[in-house]
Design an enzyme around this catalytic site. Structure first.
Site, PDB file in Angstrom:
ATOM      1  N   ASP A 179       0.843  -1.193   0.000  1.00 47.26           N
ATOM      2  CA  ASP A 179       0.000   0.000   0.000  1.00 47.26           C
ATOM      3  C   ASP A 179       0.887   1.255   0.000  1.00 47.26           C
ATOM      4  O   ASP A 179       2.109   1.161   0.083  1.00 47.26           O
ATOM      5  CB  ASP A 179      -0.895  -0.046   1.252  1.00 47.26           C
ATOM      6  N   GLY A 181      -3.680   4.516  -8.232  1.00 47.63           N
ATOM      7  CA  GLY A 181      -3.569   5.053  -9.593  1.00 47.63           C
ATOM      8  C   GLY A 181      -2.726   6.320  -9.711  1.00 47.63           C
ATOM      9  O   GLY A 181      -2.662   6.924 -10.783  1.00 47.63           O
ATOM     10  N   ASP A 185     -10.407   3.270  -3.272  1.00 44.17           N
ATOM     11  CA  ASP A 185     -11.112   2.062  -2.803  1.00 44.17           C
ATOM     12  C   ASP A 185     -12.514   1.990  -3.402  1.00 44.17           C
ATOM     13  O   ASP A 185     -13.329   2.880  -3.169  1.00 44.17           O
ATOM     14  CB  ASP A 185     -11.209   2.078  -1.281  1.00 44.17           C
TER      15      ASP A 185
HETATM   16  C1  GAL Z   1      -6.286   1.062   1.621  1.00 42.01           C
HETATM   17  C2  GAL Z   1      -6.377   0.081   0.479  1.00 42.01           C
HETATM   18  C3  GAL Z   1      -7.417  -0.950   0.841  1.00 42.01           C
HETATM   19  C4  GAL Z   1      -7.031  -1.636   2.127  1.00 42.01           C
HETATM   20  C5  GAL Z   1      -6.807  -0.594   3.238  1.00 42.01           C
HETATM   21  C6  GAL Z   1      -6.265  -1.236   4.486  1.00 42.01           C
HETATM   22  O1  GAL Z   1      -5.323   2.011   1.332  1.00 42.01           O
HETATM   23  O2  GAL Z   1      -6.696   0.740  -0.695  1.00 42.01           O
HETATM   24  O3  GAL Z   1      -7.529  -1.888  -0.207  1.00 42.01           O
HETATM   25  O4  GAL Z   1      -5.881  -2.377   1.927  1.00 42.01           O
HETATM   26  O5  GAL Z   1      -5.906   0.388   2.811  1.00 42.01           O
HETATM   27  O6  GAL Z   1      -6.089  -0.311   5.514  1.00 42.01           O
END
Ligand code: GAL
Length: 519
Positions: free
Chosen positions: A261, A303, A324
């Site tokens: 991430d 992205g 998300d």
């Molecule tokens: C976001 C990510 C999600 C999930 C989440 C967990 O940044 O896009 O898919 O992994 O973090 O905290």
């Protein structure tokens, strides 16, 4: 009289017991309006899932042949290269390949109803993920409540639901497995790292190695998540300045997939600079590359910086193309049309995905999901939107990662996840993502060119009224008579000479495949 009183009392008690057990039993998804189109798999063997699989020289190889049909099934692989063996009763192919090359094998599955055979190419070289990943991820149903037993139950359900027989392979933990500094929940506290700096899991994951061993023993692969910053998005310990050690730990634990991430890396790098956007991914992929284990790297940075243009170059096997999809529970429907249809056509994303590196518009948000208010509830998508979701993902060659509750699959959700002809489009070995060829008000026609010379065609209706949608041969680039098949129903519709028109429900889709007459 006394008897009658007694029997009424007994009836009341039985009703009370029944209503108590009903209220504690898992909710059933209401079936209204949910029309199951996918035919149930037959008793005869059918081999499903990917037809091509990449492995690096020297890495442990593990692939379980996905097949439906009456058990027991006997599995054989003809022309299996030296170094690999196939367990005839489980269909697990294991071993190691040392010489790069493409190995063409024939996979065979036999039961007392017949035999199925299919070509299966094993490509030993630098590229992994020759088709989009298929699996399950914990985030959208379990978010920060994920535990070891949830992961094991998910792996069990992948097998018992039969999803494994259709090609689903990865069981991936998302955020929240490491220690959370400052948390007042004792199951999340503890030493973030051991004396040598190796990361610890929190108390909800008492033995990661034992957990991945369990997942592997079922013929599945295991995934994990972290961030390049100091903390993950949910505030758990992440990899910043411990990248080498954390990858070593993931290898020691036996993981096969890493979602990386961005969260909190904004404190380290400037997301306006391409170099900074790329840096953490270049670093982690170069470390992963040195391991004697194939680990798929999924970039999750929403992205930024048109990641599709460089995600593969920095070592990713897939990259999220937007934020998300389920960031707001109520907004999933809107996000589906925005991040699915609009982002893909606006940025011509089909030009960038392909074997070894895929655009990732996020998970399949169907079945039971967290509503982010402490409950798991049915997806807010209508049945037609769910057909649209899975169809579009397969046309654009997106990873098929289900993120609803896999232990609570209703027949409708399972039917959406296990239609082998839709999956075949997603997993097509040519690996050319599809794209929009026409837009007419609220209706759109998307096509995907497939390896055998046929085309998948999606007739979509984004409007609020039922609409007729036409695939015109000239627009989709075919000429002459075409054999047209309805993929969800798995039924031939006949031969058509210059177009095909169908009535498409509100927010729905008709998924077709067209073969020129000579094929
Ligand atoms: C976001 C990510 C999600 C999930 C989440 C967990 O940044 O896009 O898919 O992994 O973090 O905290």
């Amino acid at each position: 009289m006394k008897n009658r009183l007694l029997s009424s009392l007994a009836a009341i008690i039985i009703i009370a017991i029944l209503s108590f057990s009903c209220s504690t039993a898992p909710d059933k998804v209401p079936d209204d309006g949910k029309i199951i189109l996918t035919p149930k798999p037959g008793p005869e063997p059918r081999i499903n899932g990917t037809k091509i699989f990449g492995v690096r020289p020297g890495s442990p190889f593990m692939f379980k042949i996905p097949a439906t049909g009456l058990r027991p099934i006997k599995y054989e692989v003809i022309n299996l290269p030296d170094g690999l063996t196939c367990d005839n009763s489980t269909g697990m192919i294991t071993g190691t390949l040392n010489s790069p090359g493409e190995y063409k094998t024939i996979v065979r599955a036999t039961n007392n109803k017949g035999t199925a055979e299919r070509e299966f190419r094993i490509v030993c070289g630098e590229q992994l993920a020759l088709t989009p990943h298929m699996g399950w991820n914990s985030w959208y149903v379990w978010e920060n409540h994920v535990t070891d037993s949830i992961m094991r139950a998910a792996a069990d359900a992948m097998v018992s639901s039969g999803m494994i027989d259709h090609g689903y392979m990865y069981i991936n933990i998302d955020d929240c497995w490491s220690v959370k500094p400052g948390s007042d929940d004792p199951s999340l506290t503890g030493e973030p790292r051991d004396a040598s700096g190796m990361i610890n899991s929190n108390k909800r994951f008492p033995d990661m190695k034992d957990m991945t061993d369990y997942i592997h023993s079922l013929g599945l692969k295991a995934g994990i998540y972290t961030s390049p910053g100091e903390l993950t998005c949910a505030g758990h310990v992440a990899a910043y300045q411990y990248e080498e050690k954390d990858v070593a730990r993931f290898v020691e634990w036996g993981f096969d997939f890493l979602k990386y991430d961005w969260c909190s890396y904004s404190k380290v790098g400037n997301k306006e600079l391409l170099e900074d956007l790329q840096k953490p991914y270049l670093l982690i992929s170069s470390i992963i590359r040195k391991q004697n284990r194939d680990i798929i790297l999924n970039l999750c940075q929403y992205g930024m910086g048109d990641v599709w243009k460089w995600g593969k170059q920095v070592g990713g096997q897939s990259w999220r193309t937007a934020g998300d999809l389920g960031g707001s529970f109520e907004g999933i429907g809107k996000a589906l049309f925005r991040d699915g249809f609009d982002v893909y056509s606006r940025d011509s994303l089909h030009l960038y995905g392909g074997p070894g590196g895929w655009n990732d518009p996020d998970y399949l948000l169907i079945g039971y999901l967290s509503n982010w208010k402490g409950q798991t509830v049915p997806t807010p998508l209508t049945p037609n939107e769910q057909y649209t979701h899975v169809s579009l993902w397969s046309i654009v060659a997106a990873p098929l990662i289900f993120s609803g509750d896999i232990t609570r699959l209703d027949e409708f959700t399972l039917s959406l996840l296990t239609n082998d002809e839709i999956i075949e489009v997603d997993q097509d070995p040519l690996g050319k993502p599809g794209y929009r060829v026409s837009k007419n008000g609220d209706t759109e026609v998307w096509i995907r060119n497939l390896e055998d010379g046929s085309k998948a065609v999606g007739l979509f209706n984004r409007g609020e009224n039922e609409a007729e949608v036409t695939a015109v041969w000239e627009e989709i680039g075919v000429t002459g008579k075409q054999r047209v098949r309805d993929l969800w129903r798995q039924k031939d519709l006949g031969d058509f000479s210059d177009k095909y028109t169908s009535t498409v429900p509100v927010h729905g889709v008709v998924m077709l495949r067209l073969w020129p007459e000579k094929l």
